[in-house]
Design an enzyme around this catalytic site. Structure first.
Site, PDB file in Angstrom:
ATOM      1  N   GLU A 135      72.980  16.850  28.811  1.00 18.90           N
ATOM      2  CA  GLU A 135      73.482  15.486  29.171  1.00 18.90           C
ATOM      3  C   GLU A 135      74.335  15.518  30.208  1.00 18.90           C
ATOM      4  O   GLU A 135      74.574  14.642  30.997  1.00 18.90           O
ATOM      5  CB  GLU A 135      73.779  14.850  27.701  1.00 18.90           C
ATOM      6  CG  GLU A 135      72.617  14.517  26.885  1.00 18.90           C
ATOM      7  CD  GLU A 135      72.895  14.634  25.481  1.00 18.90           C
ATOM      8  OE1 GLU A 135      74.065  14.655  24.993  1.00 18.90           O
ATOM      9  OE2 GLU A 135      71.866  14.671  24.642  1.00 18.90           O
ATOM     10  N   ASN A 163      76.425  19.913  17.687  1.00 21.46           N
ATOM     11  CA  ASN A 163      77.158  19.003  18.645  1.00 21.46           C
ATOM     12  C   ASN A 163      76.731  17.502  18.377  1.00 21.46           C
ATOM     13  O   ASN A 163      75.818  17.006  18.195  1.00 21.46           O
ATOM     14  CB  ASN A 163      76.257  19.371  20.001  1.00 21.46           C
ATOM     15  CG  ASN A 163      76.663  18.527  21.156  1.00 21.46           C
ATOM     16  OD1 ASN A 163      77.875  17.833  21.312  1.00 21.46           O
ATOM     17  ND2 ASN A 163      75.616  18.359  21.967  1.00 21.46           N
ATOM     18  N   LYS A 197      78.301  15.008  19.933  1.00 20.71           N
ATOM     19  CA  LYS A 197      78.243  14.015  21.276  1.00 20.71           C
ATOM     20  C   LYS A 197      79.118  13.021  21.053  1.00 20.71           C
ATOM     21  O   LYS A 197      80.370  13.223  20.713  1.00 20.71           O
ATOM     22  CB  LYS A 197      76.571  13.614  21.408  1.00 20.71           C
ATOM     23  CG  LYS A 197      75.705  14.746  21.156  1.00 20.71           C
ATOM     24  CD  LYS A 197      74.300  14.575  21.493  1.00 20.71           C
ATOM     25  CE  LYS A 197      73.444  15.407  21.447  1.00 20.71           C
ATOM     26  NZ  LYS A 197      72.187  15.594  21.892  1.00 20.71           N
ATOM     27  N   GLU A 230      67.877  24.756  25.650  1.00 25.92           N
ATOM     28  CA  GLU A 230      67.707  23.547  25.143  1.00 25.92           C
ATOM     29  C   GLU A 230      66.938  22.826  26.076  1.00 25.92           C
ATOM     30  O   GLU A 230      67.372  22.074  26.924  1.00 25.92           O
ATOM     31  CB  GLU A 230      69.180  22.928  25.105  1.00 25.92           C
ATOM     32  CG  GLU A 230      70.013  23.264  23.880  1.00 25.92           C
ATOM     33  CD  GLU A 230      70.890  22.233  23.351  1.00 25.92           C
ATOM     34  OE1 GLU A 230      70.879  22.041  22.282  1.00 25.92           O
ATOM     35  OE2 GLU A 230      71.577  21.465  24.222  1.00 25.92           O
ATOM     36  N   HIS A 242      75.912  21.475  28.853  1.00 26.49           N
ATOM     37  CA  HIS A 242      74.800  20.558  28.279  1.00 26.49           C
ATOM     38  C   HIS A 242      74.033  19.693  29.099  1.00 26.49           C
ATOM     39  O   HIS A 242      74.368  19.397  30.032  1.00 26.49           O
ATOM     40  CB  HIS A 242      75.391  19.671  27.106  1.00 26.49           C
ATOM     41  CG  HIS A 242      74.574  19.364  26.066  1.00 26.49           C
ATOM     42  ND1 HIS A 242      73.770  17.945  26.357  1.00 26.49           N
ATOM     43  CD2 HIS A 242      74.192  19.687  25.032  1.00 26.49           C
ATOM     44  CE1 HIS A 242      73.094  17.846  25.362  1.00 26.49           C
ATOM     45  NE2 HIS A 242      73.244  18.757  24.320  1.00 26.49           N
ATOM     46  N   GLY A 302      66.982  15.107  21.127  1.00 25.91           N
ATOM     47  CA  GLY A 302      66.948  13.665  20.771  1.00 25.91           C
ATOM     48  C   GLY A 302      65.842  12.913  20.800  1.00 25.91           C
ATOM     49  O   GLY A 302      65.678  11.670  20.462  1.00 25.91           O
ATOM     50  N   SER A 346      66.102  18.599  18.639  1.00 25.93           N
ATOM     51  CA  SER A 346      65.327  18.023  17.628  1.00 25.93           C
ATOM     52  C   SER A 346      65.386  19.122  16.394  1.00 25.93           C
ATOM     53  O   SER A 346      64.416  19.121  15.514  1.00 25.93           O
ATOM     54  CB  SER A 346      64.046  17.661  17.868  1.00 25.93           C
ATOM     55  OG  SER A 346      64.331  16.407  18.755  1.00 25.93           O
TER      56      SER A 346
HETATM   57  P1  PGA Z   1      69.380  16.888  18.916  1.00 22.92           P
HETATM   58  O1  PGA Z   1      70.402  17.373  20.200  1.00 22.92           O
HETATM   59  O2  PGA Z   1      69.511  17.850  17.793  1.00 22.92           O
HETATM   60  O3  PGA Z   1      69.839  15.611  18.424  1.00 22.92           O
HETATM   61  O4  PGA Z   1      67.920  16.947  19.570  1.00 22.92           O
HETATM   62  C1  PGA Z   1      70.462  18.579  20.288  1.00 22.92           C
HETATM   63  C2  PGA Z   1      71.658  18.997  21.392  1.00 22.92           C
HETATM   64  O5  PGA Z   1      71.781  18.297  22.222  1.00 22.92           O
HETATM   65  O6  PGA Z   1      72.400  19.894  21.464  1.00 22.92           O
END
Ligand code: PGA
Length: 246
Positions: free
Chosen positions: A92, A4, A6, A163, A90, A169, A209
């Protein structure tokens, strides 16, 4: 194995990524490899991966075919641009940019299926909920308010992703044990609603992560079928190391 991106990578940067990634991924055929570029770079990604088995998806969709919804993209538009997957719910989008509810997540999942896209439906608890021992409760609620509203036929066509928000992140990856327990819980909810066969068959990804040096421990867990990777999917060398763990 899903990446992903983003809000990273212009069309030009997208082409540069696949310039090396296509070659690295050439002989890996034992798993699905899907990249989710920003909408503006999606047609570039589709074009440059045309001759490969790498699949491309949208990061979000608006339910419905078309209409007066400024700034939105429909499932049909993604499909006609060559996408075959889409991310739904997601964290976010749930907690940062759009305050999406479980009901909206369900609507988007249904819309994805209507337009022939495979949705990866994300769920997970926030840091505070994790600290207060509320993770299970949150997952059960998100499952009940979201994908539990699908038909059995629809449920057989989706992929789920656990997640935990505190791991996204932050560099704080969930331990394989935490991830496995959450995946087991989600599978148990799936079994209650859709039966044992459907619960065993559904793929559940872990995200938060994931890096080349922690992916193997996660992939060893029996209820973990793949990973959804943010930061570490932006670099071809790092993402290919993760994909190899499949
Ligand atoms: P990250 O993001 O691997 O940077 O923690 C994962 C995600 O948001 O799908």
């Amino acid at each position: 194995m899903a990446g992903n991106w983003k809000m990273y990578k212009t069309p030009r940067e997208t082409a540069a990524f696949f310039d090396s990634f296509n070659h690295l991924a050439e002989n890996i055929t034992n798993c699905d490899i899907v990249i989710f570029p920003p909408a503006i770079s999606l047609t570039t990604a589709v074009a440059v991966t045309h001759a490969t088995h790498i699949q491309i998806g949208g990061q979000n969709l608006y339910p419905g075919k078309d209409g007066a919804f400024t700034g939105e993209t429909s499932g049909e538009m993604f499909r006609s641009a060559g996408a075959t997957w889409v991310l739904v719910g997601h964290s976010e989008r749930r907690h940062v940019v759009a305050h999406e509810t479980d009901a909206e997540v369900l609507k988007k999942t249904q819309a994805a299926l209507t337009y022939g896209l495979t949705p990866i439906v994300c769920m997970g608890e926030k840091q505070e909920e994790h600290k207060n021992g509320k993770a299970d409760e949150v997952l059960i609620k998100q499952f009940a308010g979201g994908v539990a509203g699908l038909t059995e036929e629809q449920f057989s066509q989706i992929v789920l992703a656990y997640e935990p928000v505190w791991a996204i992140g932050t560099g704080l990856v969930a331990t394989p044990e935490i991830a496995e327990n959450a995946h087991k819980l989600i599978r148990a909810e799936a079994e209650k609603r859709f039966g044992q066969e459907a619960a065993q068959a559904v793929r559940i990804l872990y995200g938060g992560s994931v890096k080349p040096d922690n992916v193997e421990g996660l992939m060893h867990e029996s209820d973990l079928d793949g990973v959804l990777v943010g930061g570490a999917s932006l670099d071809p060398d790092s993402f290919i190391k993760i994909v190899m763990a499949a």
